[in-house]
Design a protein around this motif. Structure first.
Motif, short mmCIF file in Angstrom:
data_model
loop_
_atom_site.label_atom_id
_atom_site.label_comp_id
_atom_site.label_asym_id
_atom_site.label_seq_id
_atom_site.Cartn_x
_atom_site.Cartn_y
_atom_site.Cartn_z
N LEU A 118 0.83 -1.21 0.00
CA LEU A 118 0.00 0.00 0.00
C LEU A 118 0.86 1.26 0.00
CD1 LEU A 118 -2.64 -1.19 2.61
CD2 LEU A 118 -3.05 -0.86 0.17
N CYS A 119 1.91 1.26 0.82
CA CYS A 119 2.76 2.45 0.90
C CYS A 119 3.57 2.66 -0.38
CB CYS A 119 3.69 2.37 2.12
SG CYS A 119 2.83 2.52 3.70
N LEU A 120 4.00 1.56 -1.01
CA LEU A 120 4.72 1.70 -2.27
C LEU A 120 3.82 2.22 -3.38
CD1 LEU A 120 6.99 -1.48 -2.42
CD2 LEU A 120 7.73 0.89 -2.20
N ALA A 121 2.55 1.81 -3.36
CA ALA A 121 1.60 2.33 -4.35
C ALA A 121 1.37 3.81 -4.14
CB ALA A 121 0.29 1.55 -4.27
N GLY A 122 1.31 4.25 -2.86
CA GLY A 122 1.12 5.66 -2.54
C GLY A 122 -0.30 6.14 -2.83
N THR A 123 -0.51 7.43 -2.60
CA THR A 123 -1.81 8.03 -2.90
C THR A 123 -1.95 8.14 -4.42
OG1 THR A 123 -1.91 9.25 -0.83
CG2 THR A 123 -3.23 10.10 -2.65
N THR A 124 -2.93 7.45 -4.98
CA THR A 124 -3.04 7.38 -6.43
C THR A 124 -4.44 6.96 -6.85
OG1 THR A 124 -2.02 6.38 -8.40
CG2 THR A 124 -2.32 4.95 -6.51
N VAL A 125 -4.79 7.25 -8.10
CA VAL A 125 -6.03 6.77 -8.70
C VAL A 125 -5.68 5.58 -9.58
CG1 VAL A 125 -7.93 7.27 -10.27
CG2 VAL A 125 -7.21 8.99 -8.61
N LEU A 126 -6.28 4.44 -9.30
CA LEU A 126 -6.09 3.22 -10.09
C LEU A 126 -7.28 3.10 -11.03
CD1 LEU A 126 -5.04 1.34 -6.93
CD2 LEU A 126 -3.51 1.65 -8.87
N ARG A 127 -7.01 3.08 -12.31
CA ARG A 127 -8.07 3.23 -13.31
C ARG A 127 -8.88 1.94 -13.50
NH1 ARG A 127 -8.74 8.48 -13.15
NH2 ARG A 127 -6.75 9.60 -13.47
N ALA A 128 -10.13 2.14 -13.87
CA ALA A 128 -11.01 1.02 -14.20
C ALA A 128 -10.35 0.18 -15.30
CB ALA A 128 -12.37 1.53 -14.67
N GLY A 129 -10.38 -1.14 -15.14
CA GLY A 129 -9.74 -2.02 -16.10
C GLY A 129 -8.32 -2.40 -15.74
N SER A 130 -7.73 -1.71 -14.73
CA SER A 130 -6.38 -2.07 -14.29
C SER A 130 -6.44 -3.36 -13.48
CB SER A 130 -5.80 -0.95 -13.43
OG SER A 130 -6.53 -0.85 -12.21
N PRO A 131 -5.30 -4.05 -13.29
CA PRO A 131 -5.33 -5.28 -12.49
C PRO A 131 -5.93 -5.10 -11.11
CG PRO A 131 -3.23 -5.08 -13.64
CD PRO A 131 -3.97 -3.79 -13.86
N VAL A 132 -5.64 -3.96 -10.47
CA VAL A 132 -6.18 -3.73 -9.12
C VAL A 132 -7.69 -3.61 -9.17
CG1 VAL A 132 -6.14 -2.24 -7.10
CG2 VAL A 132 -4.04 -2.60 -8.41
N CYS A 133 -8.21 -2.76 -10.07
CA CYS A 133 -9.66 -2.56 -10.15
C CYS A 133 -10.38 -3.84 -10.58
CB CYS A 133 -9.98 -1.41 -11.11
SG CYS A 133 -9.59 0.21 -10.43
N ASN A 134 -9.79 -4.57 -11.49
CA ASN A 134 -10.41 -5.84 -11.90
C ASN A 134 -10.51 -6.81 -10.73
OD1 ASN A 134 -10.75 -4.99 -14.53
ND2 ASN A 134 -8.86 -5.95 -15.27
N ALA A 135 -9.53 -6.74 -9.82
CA ALA A 135 -9.52 -7.65 -8.67
C ALA A 135 -10.51 -7.23 -7.60
CB ALA A 135 -8.11 -7.74 -8.08
N VAL A 136 -10.61 -5.92 -7.34
CA VAL A 136 -11.40 -5.49 -6.18
C VAL A 136 -12.83 -5.08 -6.53
CG1 VAL A 136 -9.30 -4.69 -5.02
CG2 VAL A 136 -10.68 -3.05 -6.29
N ALA A 137 -13.09 -4.67 -7.77
CA ALA A 137 -14.42 -4.14 -8.11
C ALA A 137 -15.55 -5.11 -7.80
CB ALA A 137 -14.45 -3.71 -9.58
N PRO A 138 -15.45 -6.42 -8.14
CA PRO A 138 -16.57 -7.31 -7.82
C PRO A 138 -16.85 -7.41 -6.32
CG PRO A 138 -15.08 -8.32 -9.42
CD PRO A 138 -14.39 -7.11 -8.90
N VAL A 139 -15.80 -7.37 -5.50
CA VAL A 139 -16.00 -7.43 -4.05
C VAL A 139 -16.63 -6.14 -3.55
CG1 VAL A 139 -14.90 -7.94 -1.84
CG2 VAL A 139 -13.93 -8.87 -3.94
N ILE A 140 -16.16 -5.00 -4.06
CA ILE A 140 -16.72 -3.72 -3.64
C ILE A 140 -18.19 -3.63 -4.02
CG2 ILE A 140 -16.67 -1.23 -4.09
CD1 ILE A 140 -13.65 -1.38 -4.16
N GLU A 141 -18.56 -4.12 -5.21
CA GLU A 141 -19.98 -4.09 -5.62
C GLU A 141 -20.84 -4.89 -4.64
OE1 GLU A 141 -21.30 -2.31 -7.83
OE2 GLU A 141 -19.65 -1.64 -9.12
N ARG A 142 -20.32 -6.00 -4.14
CA ARG A 142 -21.07 -6.79 -3.16
C ARG A 142 -21.17 -6.06 -1.83
NH1 ARG A 142 -17.43 -11.90 -3.74
NH2 ARG A 142 -18.60 -12.74 -1.96
#
Length: 299
Positions: A118-142
């Motif tokens: 988390l600290c290495l990623a830093g404060t940032t916007v991770l765009r829709a379709g990125s590996p991070v968003c693809n991984a977390v979006a389904p869980v967040i929707e639930r």
């Protein structure tokens, strides 16, 4: 780890008759979550600049959001995920004239490996379709569905929600690793040493009269003071002294929210023999006096 037992071994022990044994690794960890909410706002909505000691995830459902920090201005579109690291002052507003909807979560974790990512990623916007968003979006929707439907009453529902939050953290870690945030992760031994140092700091805040200098605690891990502080800052995002101050502030706020404790007693529980000294320190941490903080909590 999966271990296969030799069936020809001595059968004196009950386990020796097993032809296969599979074990999960021993695990011990915790996370804290606060302020998780779904919100739909109208045009001209804004949230003033603030900071907090937890990580923040902000998932934009619709509209556009603008986030401003001391060093950058970022725009968030639907499906984008905003990660904010502890201590990062930020403000946000609805960038359009129509409605905007988002889901927000504040959390903290004691796992050094995840904190490192988390600290290495830093404060940032991770765009829709990125590996991070693809991984977390389904869980967040639930989680959004649980939040909006109010399906959080009762121990079973709360445990199910905790399971979803664990799933979210796992997806976040996997996504950040795929994104490359952990490409320079320190060796496990370093992460374990940093984790021990954090636990020692937390234990000494709980028993302040046994408090030792940070340098002494670092040397106990086997590292020099300079190396240990640099490694801790890399994993936790703050220096060990700042981490101790945050833990003290967290403890002070917890005690101040309990009206049974006088302000002087709260200070004494944190190792301050002088109530005025504690009040001055709390105001440096929080921007308000202990009495003002209590009043803001309706006490």
């Amino acid at each position: 780890m999966i271990r296969f037992e030799n069936s020809n071994r001595d059968t004196a022990h009950p386990l020796s008759a097993a032809c296969e044994s599979a074990y999960l690794p021993d695990m011990n960890g915790s996370f804290a979550v606060s302020g998780a909410h779904f919100r739909r706002v109208r045009g001209r909505w804004h949230y003033p600049e603030h900071e907090h000691r937890q990580f923040e995830l902000n998932y934009l459902v619709s509209g556009r959001q603008r986030i401003e920090t001391a060093t950058a201005a970022m725009s968030q579109a639907p499906g984008d995920l905003l990660l904010i690291t502890p201590g990062e002052a930020h403000a946000s507003r609805n960038e359009g004239l129509g409605e905007m909807a988002y889901w927000c979560l504040h959390f903290d974790v004691d796992d050094p490996g995840l904190r490192q990512l988390l600290c290495l990623a830093g404060t940032t916007v991770l765009r829709a379709g990125s590996p991070v968003c693809n991984a977390v979006a389904p869980v967040i929707e639930r989680l959004i569905a649980c939040t909006r439907d109010g399906l959080l009453d009762g121990p079973g529902a709360r445990l199910s929600t905790m399971a979803l939050l664990c799933e979210l953290l796992a997806a976040l870690a996997s996504g950040l690793q795929a994104h490359g945030a952990g490409s320079s992760t320190p060796p496990p031994a370093h992460l374990q040493a940093v984790g021990r140092l954090a636990r020692w700091i937390e234990a000494q805040v709980a028993a302040p009269h046994s408090e030792e200098p940070i340098e002494t605690l670092i040397r106990r891990t086997g590292y020099s003071a300079a190396h240990g502080q640099a490694l801790f800052s890399r994993v936790y995002g703050v220096a060990p002294r700042q981490y101790r101050s945050r833990i003290k502030l967290q403890r002070a706020c917890e005690l101040l929210r309990d009206s049974r404790y006088a302000i002087a007693a709260v200070g004494e529980a944190l190792g301050y023999t002088d109530a005025a000294h504690f009040s001055r320190q709390f105001k440096r941490w929080c921007g308000v006096s202990p009495l003002q903080y209590r009043r803001s909590q309706g006490l």
